[in-house]
Design an enzyme around this catalytic site. Structure first.
Site, PDB file in Angstrom:
ATOM      1  CG  ASN A 208      -1.629   4.718   0.264  1.00 60.23           C
ATOM      2  OD1 ASN A 208      -3.105   5.786   0.831  1.00 60.23           O
ATOM      3  ND2 ASN A 208      -0.040   5.531   0.445  1.00 60.23           N
ATOM      4  CG  ASP A 277       7.382   3.189   2.743  1.00 63.13           C
ATOM      5  OD1 ASP A 277       7.605   4.488   3.621  1.00 63.13           O
ATOM      6  OD2 ASP A 277       6.492   2.656   3.948  1.00 63.13           O
ATOM      7  N   PRO A 303      12.618   8.840  -0.436  1.00 66.96           N
ATOM      8  CG  PRO A 303      12.492  11.207  -1.056  1.00 66.96           C
ATOM      9  CD  PRO A 303      12.103   9.401  -1.908  1.00 66.96           C
ATOM     10  CE  LYS A 336       6.414   3.229  11.094  1.00 67.31           C
ATOM     11  NZ  LYS A 336       4.813   3.161  10.496  1.00 67.31           N
TER      12      LYS A 336
HETATM   13  O1  PMT Z   1      -6.311  10.779   3.898  1.00 68.23           O
HETATM   14  P1  PMT Z   1      -7.341   9.402   5.074  1.00 68.23           P
HETATM   15  O2  PMT Z   1      -8.348   8.846   4.000  1.00 68.23           O
HETATM   16  O3  PMT Z   1      -8.296  10.480   5.579  1.00 68.23           O
HETATM   17  O4  PMT Z   1      -6.213   8.115   5.777  1.00 68.23           O
HETATM   18  C1  PMT Z   1      -5.408   8.759   6.872  1.00 68.23           C
HETATM   19  C2  PMT Z   1      -4.453   8.032   7.533  1.00 68.23           C
HETATM   20  C3  PMT Z   1      -4.793   6.956   7.366  1.00 68.23           C
HETATM   21  C4  PMT Z   1      -3.458   8.337   6.032  1.00 68.23           C
HETATM   22  C5  PMT Z   1      -2.984   8.839   8.223  1.00 68.23           C
HETATM   23  O5  PMT Z   1      -4.267   8.792   9.476  1.00 68.23           O
HETATM   24  C6  PMT Z   1      -2.149   8.245   8.256  1.00 68.23           C
HETATM   25  O6  PMT Z   1      -2.204   7.265   9.234  1.00 68.23           O
HETATM   26  N1  PMT Z   1      -1.327   8.860   8.238  1.00 68.23           N
HETATM   27  C7  PMT Z   1       0.216   8.311   8.032  1.00 68.23           C
HETATM   28  C8  PMT Z   1       0.408   7.086   7.131  1.00 68.23           C
HETATM   29  C9  PMT Z   1       1.451   6.168   6.564  1.00 68.23           C
HETATM   30  O7  PMT Z   1       2.259   6.587   5.576  1.00 68.23           O
HETATM   31  O8  PMT Z   1       1.972   5.836   8.038  1.00 68.23           O
HETATM   32  P2  PMT Z   1       3.760   4.701   8.224  1.00 68.23           P
HETATM   33  O9  PMT Z   1       3.329   4.250   9.312  1.00 68.23           O
HETATM   34  O10 PMT Z   1       4.055   4.750   6.351  1.00 68.23           O
HETATM   35  O11 PMT Z   1       4.760   6.050   7.928  1.00 68.23           O
HETATM   36  C10 PMT Z   1       4.902   7.140   9.237  1.00 68.23           C
HETATM   37  C11 PMT Z   1       5.392   8.345   9.004  1.00 68.23           C
HETATM   38  O12 PMT Z   1       5.939   8.423   7.982  1.00 68.23           O
HETATM   39  C12 PMT Z   1       4.257   9.101   8.468  1.00 68.23           C
HETATM   40  O13 PMT Z   1       3.948  10.306   9.071  1.00 68.23           O
HETATM   41  C13 PMT Z   1       4.214   9.777   6.702  1.00 68.23           C
HETATM   42  O14 PMT Z   1       3.796  10.617   6.327  1.00 68.23           O
HETATM   43  C14 PMT Z   1       6.104   9.410   7.216  1.00 68.23           C
HETATM   44  N2  PMT Z   1       6.482   8.577   5.662  1.00 68.23           N
HETATM   45  C15 PMT Z   1       6.630   7.639   5.083  1.00 68.23           C
HETATM   46  C16 PMT Z   1       7.211   7.143   3.597  1.00 68.23           C
HETATM   47  C17 PMT Z   1       7.979   8.578   3.738  1.00 68.23           C
HETATM   48  N3  PMT Z   1       8.742   7.998   2.337  1.00 68.23           N
HETATM   49  N4  PMT Z   1       8.212   9.436   4.167  1.00 68.23           N
HETATM   50  C18 PMT Z   1       7.319  10.362   5.296  1.00 68.23           C
HETATM   51  O15 PMT Z   1       7.694  10.733   6.386  1.00 68.23           O
END
Ligand code: PMT
Length: 404
Positions: A208, A277, A303, A336
């Site tokens: 991404n 994911d 995971p 979340k």
């Molecule tokens: O790196 P930059 O260019 O500065 O951009 C910053 C950002 C937009 C990446 C950052 O601010 C951000 O939003 N990061 C989280 C992105 C994300 O994966 O969001 P999510 O809604 O898909 O995941 C939710 C949370 O679960 C996140 O804390 C993620 O780290 C965590 N996660 C997700 C998938 C996974 N398999 N394991 C996880 O722990």
């Protein structure tokens, strides 16, 4: 930075004095009040007028200058300083500082000042390697002065070696670190940043747009606040952060392995990484040929690291996740928060201008059991500093709750 901080910048004679102009300009733009003191030799390399224009303050050179607003100038400046930086620092000023000599405006003010000091050596490699200079630098370190080490490169004398002054951004980083209140002293913080890469074959991967900027800013803010910081990140173009343990991973599975190993002895975990994911169900050992007709790609879930962290957390640990969405941001962030059992979700909407991937700004909403708070657009540095302050409060609350 809320309150204006006073930086005394000492400039000594050396070709790197030109970099002091950039440093002064950058510090001024960041809102610092910069007062420059030059040695007479420094004025051979760059004019006081340049520094006066950039700092907006009168530059001092002569100890006995009668046209100055301060009564006893070197004492007044010394009292005013929140931090004293010497950049470039010649072998001569380093020796004077080590021996307590005070024979001009810079050395007298330095001797009189009680604030933290940052010394940025710049000189010929032979002078720097000389045991006398090394012993003097060691004396300064032992007295608590911070040395921003000189770097390797082409020197003004034509030699190639160690002796180039550190770049202004590295010196600014040290100044910000010195001036940040130490609200996380004694705490260990784990931060994740950047994107993961999920390999399809030896040449292709799914990923991404995360640059790592948000997570790196958090790691830096936590380090500045006095924490011991471990940063786990995917491939990024960003430079390692001084005094932060840097662990690079590639895939979500690797990130999970490292984070779950590091987390148990951390007080705070902040997951800013954009973790994939899904990952390809099979890795092809050979490059997938374009001759095939089946273009579907079987995927499997990675995971959920945040969820696994929550399941294995210690009673005192604070867990913070990010949420990045393109629709229903706040509903998804609340889901979340509950599903992943974390203390705080920092939600950002990719569709909002100034938020999300790659840029230097972000617009975030904090979502916790207590409610939601939407912040204005801020630099990622400011978001990180604000988040670190909130986490320090959460840690205090958790400590109080677990002590009962
Ligand atoms: O790196 P930059 O260019 O500065 O951009 C910053 C950002 C937009 C990446 C950052 O601010 C951000 O939003 N990061 C989280 C992105 C994300 O994966 O969001 P999510 O809604 O898909 O995941 C939710 C949370 O679960 C996140 O804390 C993620 O780290 C965590 N996660 C997700 C998938 C996974 N398999 N394991 C996880 O722990």
């Amino acid at each position: 930075m809320n309150q204006k901080k006073h930086v005394i910048l000492g400039i000594t004679g050396g070709i790197a004095a030109y970099k002091a102009a950039q440093l002064t300009s950058n510090l001024k733009k960041k809102g610092y009040d910069v007062h420059v003191i030059m040695t007479a030799n420094a004025t051979q390399f760059i004019t006081p007028l340049t520094l006066e224009t950039l700092s907006g303050n009168r530059v001092s050179v002569d100890t006995f200058d009668r046209n100055f607003e301060y009564n006893v100038q070197h004492v007044s400046l010394a009292k005013l300083a929140d931090v004293f930086v010497i950049a470039p620092a010649s072998a001569n000023i380093i020796a004077k500082a080590a021996w307590g000599l005070a024979d001009d405006m810079l050395s007298t003010t330095l001797l009189a000042s009680r604030c933290e000091k940052i010394i940025c050596p710049a000189m010929n490699t032979g002078m720097l390697d000389n045991p006398a200079t090394q012993a003097n630098l060691q004396t300064l370190r032992q007295r608590g002065m911070r040395i921003v080490e000189a770097q390797e490169g082409l020197l003004a004398c034509g030699d190639v070696g160690r002796g180039r002054m550190a770049e202004p951004e590295e010196i600014e980083d040290e100044i910000e670190r010195v001036l940040t209140p130490k609200i996380l002293t004694g705490k260990k913080v784990l931060v994740s940043a950047g994107a993961t890469q999920e390999a399809l074959d030896p040449v292709r991967y799914l990923t991404n747009h995360s640059s790592g900027k948000m997570g790196y800013a958090i790691a830096r803010a936590a380090r500045n606040a006095g924490a011991q910081v471990v940063l786990v990140h995917g491939p990024t173009a960003l430079k390692p952060i001084r005094d932060v343990q840097d662990i690079q991973i590639v895939s979500a599975a690797e990130m999970a392995q490292v984070i779950l190993k590091e987390a148990p002895d951390c007080d705070l975990v902040i997951k800013a990484a954009a973790v994939a994911d899904y990952t390809p169900a099979r890795f092809s050992e050979q490059k997938i040929k374009k001759s095939g007709t089946d273009l579907s790609l079987p995927l499997q879930r990675t995971p959920d690291i945040l969820k696994l962290l929550a399941e294995n957390r210690t009673a005192r640990q604070v867990l913070v996740g990010f949420a990045m969405e393109t629709e229903d941001l706040l509903t998804q962030a609340q889901r979340k928060l509950h599903e992943k059992h974390v203390d705080l979700i920092v939600a950002n909407d990719l569709r909002q201008p100034g938020a999300g991937f790659q840029g230097d700004t972000n617009c975030v909403t904090y979502v916790s059991k207590q409610g939601m708070e939407t912040m204005p657009m801020m630099s990622k540095t400011a978001v990180a500093e604000d988040l670190v302050r909130r986490c320090a409060v959460l840690l205090k609350e958790r400590e109080a709750a677990t002590a009962c």
